[in-house]
Design a protein around this motif. Sequence first.
Motif, mmCIF file in Angstrom:
data_model
loop_
_atom_site.group_PDB
_atom_site.id
_atom_site.type_symbol
_atom_site.label_atom_id
_atom_site.label_comp_id
_atom_site.label_asym_id
_atom_site.label_seq_id
_atom_site.Cartn_x
_atom_site.Cartn_y
_atom_site.Cartn_z
ATOM 1 N N ARG A 1 0.821 -1.219 0.000
ATOM 2 C CA ARG A 1 0.000 0.000 0.000
ATOM 3 C C ARG A 1 0.852 1.265 0.000
ATOM 4 N NH1 ARG A 1 -2.815 3.706 -0.426
ATOM 5 N NH2 ARG A 1 -4.672 4.329 0.653
ATOM 6 N N SER A 2 1.911 1.295 0.788
ATOM 7 C CA SER A 2 2.728 2.506 0.865
ATOM 8 C C SER A 2 3.623 2.668 -0.362
ATOM 9 C CB SER A 2 3.581 2.490 2.133
ATOM 10 O OG SER A 2 4.453 1.375 2.107
ATOM 11 N N GLY A 3 3.978 1.546 -1.023
ATOM 12 C CA GLY A 3 4.837 1.622 -2.197
ATOM 13 C C GLY A 3 4.119 2.019 -3.462
ATOM 14 N N ARG A 4 2.804 1.865 -3.482
ATOM 15 C CA ARG A 4 1.961 2.252 -4.610
ATOM 16 C C ARG A 4 2.295 1.531 -5.907
ATOM 17 N NH1 ARG A 4 -2.041 4.623 -3.323
ATOM 18 N NH2 ARG A 4 -2.349 5.440 -5.378
ATOM 19 N N THR A 5 2.812 0.309 -5.817
ATOM 20 C CA THR A 5 3.081 -0.464 -7.027
ATOM 21 C C THR A 5 2.241 -1.725 -7.018
ATOM 22 O OG1 THR A 5 4.915 -1.602 -5.962
ATOM 23 C CG2 THR A 5 5.454 0.359 -7.235
ATOM 24 N N VAL A 6 1.762 -2.106 -8.177
ATOM 25 C CA VAL A 6 0.987 -3.338 -8.317
ATOM 26 C C VAL A 6 1.979 -4.467 -8.545
ATOM 27 C CG1 VAL A 6 -0.773 -4.538 -9.645
ATOM 28 C CG2 VAL A 6 -0.977 -2.080 -9.265
ATOM 29 N N ILE A 7 2.015 -5.432 -7.621
ATOM 30 C CA ILE A 7 2.963 -6.540 -7.716
ATOM 31 C C ILE A 7 2.306 -7.745 -8.377
ATOM 32 C CG2 ILE A 7 4.377 -5.755 -5.783
ATOM 33 C CD1 ILE A 7 2.906 -7.781 -4.010
ATOM 34 N N ALA A 8 3.136 -8.671 -8.827
ATOM 35 C CA ALA A 8 2.655 -9.842 -9.570
ATOM 36 C C ALA A 8 1.613 -10.669 -8.813
ATOM 37 C CB ALA A 8 3.835 -10.711 -9.988
ATOM 38 N N PRO A 9 1.755 -10.920 -7.499
ATOM 39 C CA PRO A 9 0.722 -11.710 -6.824
ATOM 40 C C PRO A 9 -0.671 -11.089 -6.889
ATOM 41 C CG PRO A 9 2.696 -11.642 -5.477
ATOM 42 C CD PRO A 9 2.913 -10.690 -6.618
ATOM 43 N N ILE A 10 -0.740 -9.770 -6.936
ATOM 44 C CA ILE A 10 -2.052 -9.117 -7.060
ATOM 45 C C ILE A 10 -2.662 -9.442 -8.419
ATOM 46 C CG2 ILE A 10 -3.242 -6.895 -7.166
ATOM 47 C CD1 ILE A 10 -1.158 -5.829 -5.162
ATOM 48 N N VAL A 11 -1.852 -9.348 -9.456
ATOM 49 C CA VAL A 11 -2.346 -9.630 -10.810
ATOM 50 C C VAL A 11 -2.752 -11.093 -10.935
ATOM 51 C CG1 VAL A 11 -1.750 -9.623 -13.253
ATOM 52 C CG2 VAL A 11 -0.936 -7.783 -11.783
ATOM 53 N N TRP A 12 -1.886 -11.998 -10.477
ATOM 54 C CA TRP A 12 -2.205 -13.419 -10.586
ATOM 55 C C TRP A 12 -3.390 -13.800 -9.703
ATOM 56 C CZ3 TRP A 12 -1.043 -16.407 -14.392
ATOM 57 C CH2 TRP A 12 0.047 -16.095 -15.182
ATOM 58 N N GLY A 13 -3.512 -13.168 -8.547
ATOM 59 C CA GLY A 13 -4.670 -13.415 -7.686
ATOM 60 C C GLY A 13 -5.962 -12.974 -8.344
ATOM 61 N N ALA A 14 -5.919 -11.816 -9.017
ATOM 62 C CA ALA A 14 -7.104 -11.323 -9.723
ATOM 63 C C ALA A 14 -7.483 -12.254 -10.871
ATOM 64 C CB ALA A 14 -6.857 -9.909 -10.243
ATOM 65 N N ARG A 15 -6.484 -12.748 -11.580
ATOM 66 C CA ARG A 15 -6.750 -13.705 -12.657
ATOM 67 C C ARG A 15 -7.368 -14.984 -12.098
ATOM 68 N NH1 ARG A 15 -0.811 -13.029 -15.396
ATOM 69 N NH2 ARG A 15 -1.178 -11.030 -16.427
ATOM 70 N N ALA A 16 -6.792 -15.471 -11.003
ATOM 71 C CA ALA A 16 -7.302 -16.693 -10.377
ATOM 72 C C ALA A 16 -8.731 -16.502 -9.897
ATOM 73 C CB ALA A 16 -6.404 -17.103 -9.203
ATOM 74 N N GLN A 17 -9.030 -15.339 -9.344
ATOM 75 C CA GLN A 17 -10.382 -15.057 -8.874
ATOM 76 C C GLN A 17 -11.398 -15.161 -10.009
ATOM 77 O OE1 GLN A 17 -11.541 -13.029 -5.409
ATOM 78 N NE2 GLN A 17 -10.875 -15.129 -5.494
ATOM 79 N N LYS B 1 -20.788 -9.748 -8.764
ATOM 80 C CA LYS B 1 -19.436 -10.203 -8.454
ATOM 81 C C LYS B 1 -18.571 -10.269 -9.715
ATOM 82 C CE LYS B 1 -18.561 -13.419 -5.517
ATOM 83 N NZ LYS B 1 -17.477 -12.684 -4.870
ATOM 84 N N LEU B 2 -19.147 -10.648 -10.841
ATOM 85 C CA LEU B 2 -18.401 -10.709 -12.095
ATOM 86 C C LEU B 2 -17.940 -9.322 -12.526
ATOM 87 C CD1 LEU B 2 -17.308 -12.259 -14.531
ATOM 88 C CD2 LEU B 2 -19.572 -12.036 -15.575
ATOM 89 N N VAL B 3 -18.832 -8.348 -12.452
ATOM 90 C CA VAL B 3 -18.471 -6.981 -12.834
ATOM 91 C C VAL B 3 -17.361 -6.453 -11.924
ATOM 92 C CG1 VAL B 3 -19.319 -4.596 -12.917
ATOM 93 C CG2 VAL B 3 -20.694 -6.440 -13.903
ATOM 94 N N VAL B 4 -17.498 -6.684 -10.622
ATOM 95 C CA VAL B 4 -16.475 -6.211 -9.685
ATOM 96 C C VAL B 4 -15.152 -6.941 -9.943
ATOM 97 C CG1 VAL B 4 -15.839 -5.998 -7.254
ATOM 98 C CG2 VAL B 4 -18.178 -5.509 -7.973
ATOM 99 N N ALA B 5 -15.205 -8.242 -10.220
ATOM 100 C CA ALA B 5 -13.978 -9.004 -10.496
ATOM 101 C C ALA B 5 -13.282 -8.492 -11.751
ATOM 102 C CB ALA B 5 -14.302 -10.494 -10.642
ATOM 103 N N ILE B 6 -14.045 -8.099 -12.748
ATOM 104 C CA ILE B 6 -13.453 -7.531 -13.964
ATOM 105 C C ILE B 6 -12.786 -6.189 -13.657
ATOM 106 C CG2 ILE B 6 -14.002 -6.566 -16.236
ATOM 107 C CD1 ILE B 6 -16.068 -8.875 -16.502
ATOM 108 N N VAL B 7 -13.401 -5.400 -12.782
ATOM 109 C CA VAL B 7 -12.786 -4.133 -12.366
ATOM 110 C C VAL B 7 -11.461 -4.399 -11.646
ATOM 111 C CG1 VAL B 7 -13.036 -2.162 -10.789
ATOM 112 C CG2 VAL B 7 -14.938 -2.830 -12.271
ATOM 113 N N VAL B 8 -11.455 -5.381 -10.737
ATOM 114 C CA VAL B 8 -10.229 -5.740 -10.014
ATOM 115 C C VAL B 8 -9.143 -6.150 -11.001
ATOM 116 C CG1 VAL B 8 -9.187 -7.386 -8.401
ATOM 117 C CG2 VAL B 8 -11.425 -6.416 -7.892
ATOM 118 N N LEU B 9 -9.488 -7.042 -11.901
ATOM 119 C CA LEU B 9 -8.504 -7.544 -12.867
ATOM 120 C C LEU B 9 -8.001 -6.438 -13.783
ATOM 121 C CD1 LEU B 9 -6.903 -9.875 -14.024
ATOM 122 C CD2 LEU B 9 -8.877 -10.441 -15.450
ATOM 123 N N ALA B 10 -8.890 -5.604 -14.268
ATOM 124 C CA ALA B 10 -8.483 -4.519 -15.167
ATOM 125 C C ALA B 10 -7.554 -3.539 -14.451
ATOM 126 C CB ALA B 10 -9.713 -3.794 -15.708
ATOM 127 N N ALA B 11 -7.903 -3.170 -13.232
ATOM 128 C CA ALA B 11 -7.055 -2.238 -12.478
ATOM 129 C C ALA B 11 -5.699 -2.857 -12.179
ATOM 130 C CB ALA B 11 -7.750 -1.824 -11.185
#
Length: 117
Positions: A27-43, A72-82
Amino acid sequence: MDFVYNLLVALHLLGMAAVVGGWIAVRSGRTVIAPIVWGARAQLVTGLALVGIAEAINDADHTVNHAKIAVKLVVAIVVLAAAEMGAARGRKGKDTGNLLDIAGGAAVVNVLVAAIW
């Protein structure tokens, strides 16, 4: 079939943990790391698979609320896109803006929709 369903639920929860935990961790670094992206894809993938299996089983333990799934699908797409856009901007050395917070906050919203609705 129950084993596969339960395995997908576990993977779905692990994806959520990666997104929300990753968001809190960086949160303090303000960078999107790989686990966030892969977690969103997995979701997204495991969520769609869970709905498909629940529709196929079609018993009292696996009923599907289509309105809830649509939200939930719309929100998940928002998570993944962001997450994807934030990671791409980070790789290019650009400022990710609020994309990290959008991904993490929307993931929390999805958890609340799942738990409260």
